[in-house]
Design a protein around this motif. Structure first.
Motif, mmCIF file in Angstrom:
data_model
loop_
_atom_site.group_PDB
_atom_site.id
_atom_site.type_symbol
_atom_site.label_atom_id
_atom_site.label_comp_id
_atom_site.label_asym_id
_atom_site.label_seq_id
_atom_site.Cartn_x
_atom_site.Cartn_y
_atom_site.Cartn_z
ATOM 1 N N SER A 185 0.827 -1.224 0.000
ATOM 2 C CA SER A 185 0.000 0.000 0.000
ATOM 3 C C SER A 185 0.854 1.264 0.000
ATOM 4 O O SER A 185 0.562 2.240 0.716
ATOM 5 C CB SER A 185 -0.946 0.008 1.216
ATOM 6 O OG SER A 185 -1.712 -1.176 1.262
ATOM 7 N N PHE A 186 1.893 1.264 -0.794
ATOM 8 C CA PHE A 186 2.799 2.431 -0.789
ATOM 9 C C PHE A 186 2.098 3.657 -1.380
ATOM 10 O O PHE A 186 2.355 4.792 -0.965
ATOM 11 C CB PHE A 186 4.070 2.109 -1.582
ATOM 12 C CG PHE A 186 5.103 3.201 -1.516
ATOM 13 C CD1 PHE A 186 5.803 3.443 -0.332
ATOM 14 C CD2 PHE A 186 5.373 4.003 -2.618
ATOM 15 C CE1 PHE A 186 6.750 4.443 -0.264
ATOM 16 C CE2 PHE A 186 6.315 5.008 -2.558
ATOM 17 C CZ PHE A 186 7.021 5.238 -1.373
ATOM 18 N N ASN A 246 3.193 2.650 10.435
ATOM 19 C CA ASN A 246 3.547 1.242 10.304
ATOM 20 C C ASN A 246 3.619 0.874 8.823
ATOM 21 O O ASN A 246 2.747 1.250 8.034
ATOM 22 C CB ASN A 246 2.523 0.357 11.014
ATOM 23 C CG ASN A 246 2.570 0.567 12.518
ATOM 24 O OD1 ASN A 246 3.642 0.604 13.115
ATOM 25 N ND2 ASN A 246 1.389 0.727 13.131
ATOM 26 N N VAL A 247 4.651 0.140 8.477
ATOM 27 C CA VAL A 247 4.875 -0.252 7.092
ATOM 28 C C VAL A 247 5.082 -1.756 7.057
ATOM 29 O O VAL A 247 5.736 -2.328 7.934
ATOM 30 C CB VAL A 247 6.100 0.463 6.493
ATOM 31 C CG1 VAL A 247 6.383 -0.031 5.075
ATOM 32 C CG2 VAL A 247 5.896 1.978 6.497
ATOM 33 N N THR A 248 4.504 -2.394 6.031
ATOM 34 C CA THR A 248 4.749 -3.829 5.830
ATOM 35 C C THR A 248 5.215 -4.045 4.385
ATOM 36 O O THR A 248 5.092 -3.155 3.534
ATOM 37 C CB THR A 248 3.490 -4.664 6.096
ATOM 38 O OG1 THR A 248 2.467 -4.269 5.172
ATOM 39 C CG2 THR A 248 3.001 -4.470 7.526
ATOM 40 N N ALA A 249 5.711 -5.229 4.126
ATOM 41 C CA ALA A 249 6.174 -5.553 2.771
ATOM 42 C C ALA A 249 5.836 -6.996 2.436
ATOM 43 O O ALA A 249 5.861 -7.881 3.298
ATOM 44 C CB ALA A 249 7.679 -5.328 2.659
ATOM 45 N N SER A 250 5.534 -7.209 1.187
ATOM 46 C CA SER A 250 5.309 -8.569 0.679
ATOM 47 C C SER A 250 6.606 -9.012 -0.010
ATOM 48 O O SER A 250 7.221 -8.234 -0.752
ATOM 49 C CB SER A 250 4.149 -8.595 -0.315
ATOM 50 O OG SER A 250 2.946 -8.218 0.337
ATOM 51 N N ILE A 251 6.982 -10.273 0.230
ATOM 52 C CA ILE A 251 8.306 -10.719 -0.202
ATOM 53 C C ILE A 251 8.206 -12.028 -0.967
ATOM 54 O O ILE A 251 7.476 -12.953 -0.573
ATOM 55 C CB ILE A 251 9.234 -10.904 1.012
ATOM 56 C CG1 ILE A 251 9.369 -9.570 1.767
ATOM 57 C CG2 ILE A 251 10.614 -11.408 0.573
ATOM 58 C CD1 ILE A 251 10.187 -9.671 3.047
ATOM 59 N N GLY A 252 8.957 -12.091 -2.077
ATOM 60 C CA GLY A 252 9.046 -13.321 -2.852
ATOM 61 C C GLY A 252 10.494 -13.798 -2.890
ATOM 62 O O GLY A 252 11.433 -12.998 -2.907
ATOM 63 N N VAL A 253 10.680 -15.140 -2.927
ATOM 64 C CA VAL A 253 12.036 -15.726 -2.909
ATOM 65 C C VAL A 253 12.142 -16.760 -4.016
ATOM 66 O O VAL A 253 11.211 -17.541 -4.251
ATOM 67 C CB VAL A 253 12.335 -16.394 -1.546
ATOM 68 C CG1 VAL A 253 13.746 -16.992 -1.547
ATOM 69 C CG2 VAL A 253 12.174 -15.395 -0.411
ATOM 70 N N LYS A 313 1.205 -11.056 -2.019
ATOM 71 C CA LYS A 313 0.260 -9.945 -2.193
ATOM 72 C C LYS A 313 -1.187 -10.456 -2.194
ATOM 73 O O LYS A 313 -2.056 -9.896 -1.522
ATOM 74 C CB LYS A 313 0.541 -9.222 -3.517
ATOM 75 C CG LYS A 313 1.818 -8.378 -3.521
ATOM 76 C CD LYS A 313 1.643 -7.066 -2.769
ATOM 77 C CE LYS A 313 2.879 -6.169 -2.948
ATOM 78 N NZ LYS A 313 2.773 -4.955 -2.111
ATOM 79 N N ARG A 314 -1.432 -11.509 -2.957
ATOM 80 C CA ARG A 314 -2.808 -11.999 -3.105
ATOM 81 C C ARG A 314 -3.293 -12.761 -1.871
ATOM 82 O O ARG A 314 -4.470 -13.075 -1.781
ATOM 83 C CB ARG A 314 -2.918 -12.895 -4.338
ATOM 84 C CG ARG A 314 -2.703 -12.141 -5.645
ATOM 85 C CD ARG A 314 -2.820 -13.062 -6.844
ATOM 86 N NE ARG A 314 -2.564 -12.372 -8.104
ATOM 87 C CZ ARG A 314 -2.550 -12.949 -9.282
ATOM 88 N NH1 ARG A 314 -2.817 -14.265 -9.384
ATOM 89 N NH2 ARG A 314 -2.297 -12.254 -10.376
ATOM 90 N N ASN A 340 2.159 -8.657 3.633
ATOM 91 C CA ASN A 340 3.039 -8.847 4.804
ATOM 92 C C ASN A 340 3.392 -10.324 4.987
ATOM 93 O O ASN A 340 3.334 -10.883 6.077
ATOM 94 C CB ASN A 340 2.363 -8.302 6.078
ATOM 95 C CG ASN A 340 3.339 -8.212 7.251
ATOM 96 O OD1 ASN A 340 4.569 -8.134 7.052
ATOM 97 N ND2 ASN A 340 2.816 -8.263 8.468
ATOM 98 N N LYS A 341 3.731 -10.964 3.856
ATOM 99 C CA LYS A 341 4.067 -12.383 3.887
ATOM 100 C C LYS A 341 5.326 -12.640 3.038
ATOM 101 O O LYS A 341 5.719 -11.830 2.211
ATOM 102 C CB LYS A 341 2.920 -13.239 3.343
ATOM 103 C CG LYS A 341 1.632 -13.163 4.142
ATOM 104 C CD LYS A 341 0.576 -14.066 3.546
ATOM 105 C CE LYS A 341 -0.742 -13.938 4.293
ATOM 106 N NZ LYS A 341 -0.622 -14.280 5.724
#
Length: 571
Positions: free
Chosen positions: A441-442, A527-534, A560-561, A565-566
């Motif tokens: 949600s930036f 508060n800020v969160t981020a979605s992360i892919g590896v 994201k989907r 925050n995962k």
């Protein structure tokens, strides 16, 4: 040089010198009762000739043989021995013999003694005599020719033996220095013969008439040789400048400079100071000791402080050859044993940006041409550093994101590609992993708090990533609010854990925003969160080039989907 060799040479000299000189005096019993002024004239001329030597390699050449020939033919062996030894004393004073070269005293003295005695034996064996000779008969010419040939051959033999024994040079080699020495001897003998014949006719005045050409010859050859030497040094200096121009960063420029300068200018220590014109302070950024080691040495000097500070203050080159003059400047940067020192300002665009200093533990270690070379080298160094800084600045701009100072997308992609090709070329199998994160949600952060606040969030996130996870691998701003991390040689599950740590470090600590309203600073926490892919190669993809695409898909599909925050990864 081995101390045992030096001791051996001194022992040989202590035995040979008094023995041979005493032998020459007792054997020939010379009578000089009415010829002291003549002998004084010979001594003056041979000493004047010795003032203008030529240094070639490890050998010093001077034209004393011609004068000694005339003295030998008329007065005999004893006078020649004394005159040659006297000229050696003058020579050693002239060349400012260094402490570590003291072995040259017994070496050269012994060599000239033996050469004179052996050549004299050849002369006498062939029927040679002293006094008034006309050389109009074969009986007088043959001993003279034998004497000259013996001097050249015996001198070269002893030179080769001493060079082999003292310096380990090839005994059978005939270097350029020996050729020059032979040429100088052959050139001096005709003048020596003319000196002798004129002395027979008009006595002492002839010594000065012919002595002047001897001295002029010595001066011309000495200055010619020095000019050739300086040209050689200038060529070497130009090559150093060329090498410096190849260096593309400041560290490489300084390393190359110090490695090269020690072969051109004799120095016990070398110092490079960087000048801050705002604070009028100098920082020592490079230091090399006499063993050639580049050491870290924390030292700051104010303008006018110490020797380097004096160069900065006077804004001109300084060369000092006397310890008492050096000590007057209270040079705390120089060792106590320093006896000679040179310093030159490093200038750029009319401003002094540094000071280059070289020092020696030997007296009178430098000549004017050394200072000239140092000034040229300082100019090369200034240009090379400036070029390197421009290159580094341009490189940084092309590789770094302007806002966060992280690596940019272009560098990140190119690095993965080059590293993968390198692994393939070497046949190495190694895990490569990419973590890609996108701030959740930036757009809402920008809409609610403004784009400046959004930039503050990006900068703070970049700082956290660098501080907490920079040791794991390369971190880059992929674009917008997306960031990437490249991790090498780590199992996929461990990379997943690092990604979880990153997610937690973002979500667990609020980001602080500073807003200025009507001159007042308002502090706000969000508060800020981020979605992360590896993604890991070769676990999730066939080639390293697919890492970013797979990580990006994992982030959107798996994180994201599924509520943001995962951390997600395609299995």
């Amino acid at each position: 040089m081995a101390k045992s060799k030096v001791i051996t040479m001194w022992v040989i000299w202590l035995v040979a010198f008094p023995s041979l000189v005493t032998y020459a005096y007792m054997e020939f019993k010379p009578d000089f009762s009415e010829q002291w002024l003549d002998l004084l004239a010979f001594a003056i001329v041979i000493c004047a000739v010795a003032v203008f030597p030529i240094k070639v390699g490890n050998i010093t050449v001077f034209f004393s043989n011609g004068v000694s020939l005339a003295a030998f033919l008329y007065f005999g062996l004893f006078v020649e021995l004394i005159l040659i030894q006297l000229s050696l004393v003058v020579l050693f004073v002239k060349i400012n013999l260094k402490k570590d070269e003291a072995h040259r005293i017994p070496t050269n003295s012994t060599m000239f003694l033996l050469t004179s005695v052996i050549s004299a034996w050849v002369y006498y064996a062939l029927g040679g005599t002293h006094g008034i000779l006309t050389f109009d008969t074969v009986e007088q010419v043959i001993p003279l020719v034998g004497y000259i040939v013996a001097i050249i051959l015996v001198n070269q033999i002893f030179l080769s033996v001493f060079q082999w024994y003292m310096h380990g040079e090839n005994l059978l080699a005939y270097p350029k220095s020996l050729l020059i020495d032979s040429g100088a001897t052959l050139l001096a003998f005709p003048l020596g013969l003319v000196l002798y014949l004129m002395y027979v006719q008009i006595e002492a005045i002839a010594v000065f008439f012919v002595g002047v050409p001897f001295i002029l010859l010595s001066i011309v050859f000495s200055y010619y040789h020095n000019t050739q030497l300086i040209n050689k040094y200038l060529h070497t200096t130009s090559e150093i400048g060329h090498e410096l121009s190849k260096s593309l960063n400041v560290k490489s420029v300084l390393d190359t400079f110090l490695d090269e300068i020690k072969y051109l200018i004799p120095a016990s220590n070398i110092y490079v100071f960087d000048v801050s014109n705002e604070s009028r302070m100098m920082d020592l950024i490079r230091f090399m000791d006499q063993e050639g080691n580049q050491l870290k040495k924390d030292l700051k000097l104010f303008r006018g402080e110490g020797f380097a500070g004096s160069v900065y203050e006077r804004e001109k080159s300084i060369m000092m050859m006397r310890k008492k003059d050096i000590d007057q400047l209270n040079p705390e940067e120089l060792p106590d044993e320093t006896k000679s020192v040179m310093g030159v300002p490093i200038q750029r665009s009319g401003k002094i940006v540094g000071v280059l200093t070289v020092s020696s533990n030997e007296l009178n270690a430098y000549e004017k041409y050394h200072l000239m070379l140092l000034e040229i080298l300082a100019n090369f160094l200034s240009v090379a550093i400036e070029n390197a800084r421009h290159y580094e600045s341009a490189k940084t701009k092309s590789q770094r994101d302007q806002l966060t100072n992280l690596y940019n997308y272009r560098y990140f992609i190119e690095h993965i590609d080059e590293y993968a090709k390198d692994l393939e070329a070497k046949g190495i199998k190694e895990n490569l992993s990419v973590i890609i994160l996108d701030i959740d949600s930036f757009k809402a952060i920008n809409d609610e708090h403004g784009h400046e606040s959004g930039n503050e969030v990006l900068i703070e996130l970049a700082n956290r990533l660098e501080r907490l996870f920079g040791h794991y691998g390369i971190i880059a701003r992929y674009g917008g609010e997306e960031f990437t991390v490249l991790i090498k040689g780590m199992p996929h599950n461990d990379v997943i854990q690092i990604a979880e740590d990153i997610r937690y470090s973002i979500a667990s600590e609020p980001f602080i925003l500073y807003k200025t309203i009507d001159g007042n600073v308002e502090v706000q926490e969000i508060n800020v969160t981020a979605s992360i892919g590896v993604s890991t190669y070769p676990d999730q993809c066939e080639t390293p080039q697919e890492l970013i695409r797979n990580a990006d898909r994992s982030m959107y599909v798996g994180a994201k989907r599924n509520g943001k925050n995962k951390v997600a990864s395609i299995v």
